[in-house]
Design a protein around this motif. Structure first.
Motif, PDB file in Angstrom:
ATOM      1  N   TYR A  10       0.817  -1.205   0.000  1.00 21.94           N
ATOM      2  CA  TYR A  10       0.000   0.000   0.000  1.00 21.94           C
ATOM      3  C   TYR A  10       0.857   1.265   0.000  1.00 21.94           C
ATOM      4  O   TYR A  10       0.511   2.264  -0.627  1.00 21.94           O
ATOM      5  N   ILE A  11       1.978   1.220   0.680  1.00 23.93           N
ATOM      6  CA  ILE A  11       2.913   2.337   0.635  1.00 23.93           C
ATOM      7  C   ILE A  11       3.551   2.410  -0.752  1.00 23.93           C
ATOM      8  O   ILE A  11       3.740   3.495  -1.305  1.00 23.93           O
ATOM      9  N   LEU A  12       3.853   1.252  -1.329  1.00 28.06           N
ATOM     10  CA  LEU A  12       4.376   1.190  -2.691  1.00 28.06           C
ATOM     11  C   LEU A  12       3.385   1.813  -3.666  1.00 28.06           C
ATOM     12  O   LEU A  12       3.768   2.608  -4.530  1.00 28.06           O
ATOM     13  N   LEU A  13       2.114   1.487  -3.534  1.00 27.79           N
ATOM     14  CA  LEU A  13       1.068   2.046  -4.386  1.00 27.79           C
ATOM     15  C   LEU A  13       1.074   3.574  -4.304  1.00 27.79           C
ATOM     16  O   LEU A  13       1.070   4.257  -5.333  1.00 27.79           O
ATOM     17  N   SER A  14       1.090   4.090  -3.098  1.00 25.76           N
ATOM     18  CA  SER A  14       1.096   5.542  -2.910  1.00 25.76           C
ATOM     19  C   SER A  14       2.354   6.167  -3.512  1.00 25.76           C
ATOM     20  O   SER A  14       2.288   7.202  -4.200  1.00 25.76           O
ATOM     21  N   PHE A  15       3.495   5.553  -3.270  1.00 26.46           N
ATOM     22  CA  PHE A  15       4.771   6.042  -3.796  1.00 26.46           C
ATOM     23  C   PHE A  15       4.750   6.099  -5.323  1.00 26.46           C
ATOM     24  O   PHE A  15       5.100   7.118  -5.929  1.00 26.46           O
ATOM     25  N   ILE A  16       4.319   5.005  -5.952  1.00 25.19           N
ATOM     26  CA  ILE A  16       4.313   4.922  -7.420  1.00 25.19           C
ATOM     27  C   ILE A  16       3.312   5.905  -8.016  1.00 25.19           C
ATOM     28  O   ILE A  16       3.630   6.623  -8.973  1.00 25.19           O
ATOM     29  N   ASN A  17       2.108   5.977  -7.455  1.00 20.14           N
ATOM     30  CA  ASN A  17       1.121   6.909  -7.998  1.00 20.14           C
ATOM     31  C   ASN A  17       1.573   8.354  -7.839  1.00 20.14           C
ATOM     32  O   ASN A  17       1.333   9.183  -8.727  1.00 20.14           O
ATOM     33  N   THR A  18       2.242   8.664  -6.754  1.00 16.70           N
ATOM     34  CA  THR A  18       2.761  10.019  -6.560  1.00 16.70           C
ATOM     35  C   THR A  18       3.836  10.329  -7.601  1.00 16.70           C
ATOM     36  O   THR A  18       3.841  11.404  -8.206  1.00 16.70           O
ATOM     37  N   LYS A  19       4.749   9.377  -7.808  1.00 11.35           N
ATOM     38  CA  LYS A  19       5.794   9.562  -8.818  1.00 11.35           C
ATOM     39  C   LYS A  19       5.180   9.739 -10.209  1.00 11.35           C
ATOM     40  O   LYS A  19       5.607  10.601 -10.979  1.00 11.35           O
ATOM     41  N   LEU A  20       4.181   8.919 -10.530  1.00  9.55           N
ATOM     42  CA  LEU A  20       3.527   9.024 -11.836  1.00  9.55           C
ATOM     43  C   LEU A  20       2.850  10.385 -11.988  1.00  9.55           C
ATOM     44  O   LEU A  20       2.951  11.027 -13.034  1.00  9.55           O
ATOM     45  N   ARG A  21       2.185  10.836 -10.960  1.00 13.63           N
ATOM     46  CA  ARG A  21       1.487  12.121 -11.012  1.00 13.63           C
ATOM     47  C   ARG A  21       2.469  13.290 -11.154  1.00 13.63           C
ATOM     48  O   ARG A  21       2.253  14.202 -11.943  1.00 13.63           O
TER      49      ARG A  21
END
Length: 60
Positions: A10-21
């Motif tokens: 879940y932290i990975l999900l947040s990290f990746i989506n933030t980087k993508l955004r």
């Protein structure tokens, strides 16, 4: 290689989506730049029910 990324999915999900955004226009660009195995990332996030949406450029 996901060893340098957050281990909690879940932290990975947040990290990746933030980087993508904030920094990347596609998942391929992010994976290339961060030296991440795309299929490993897709598998890890699919294990918690998330898939990459190309149109939104994020995992949903």
């Amino acid at each position: 290689m996901l060893k340098t990324l957050p281990q909690d999915p879940y932290i990975l999900l947040s990290f990746i989506n933030t980087k993508l955004r904030d920094n990347y226009d596609s998942l391929d660009t992010l994976c290339d730049d961060l030296d991440i195995e795309k299929n490993d990332l897709l598998t890890r996030l699919a294990s918690i029910g998330y898939v990459y949406d190309l149109n939104q450029n994020r995992f949903v």
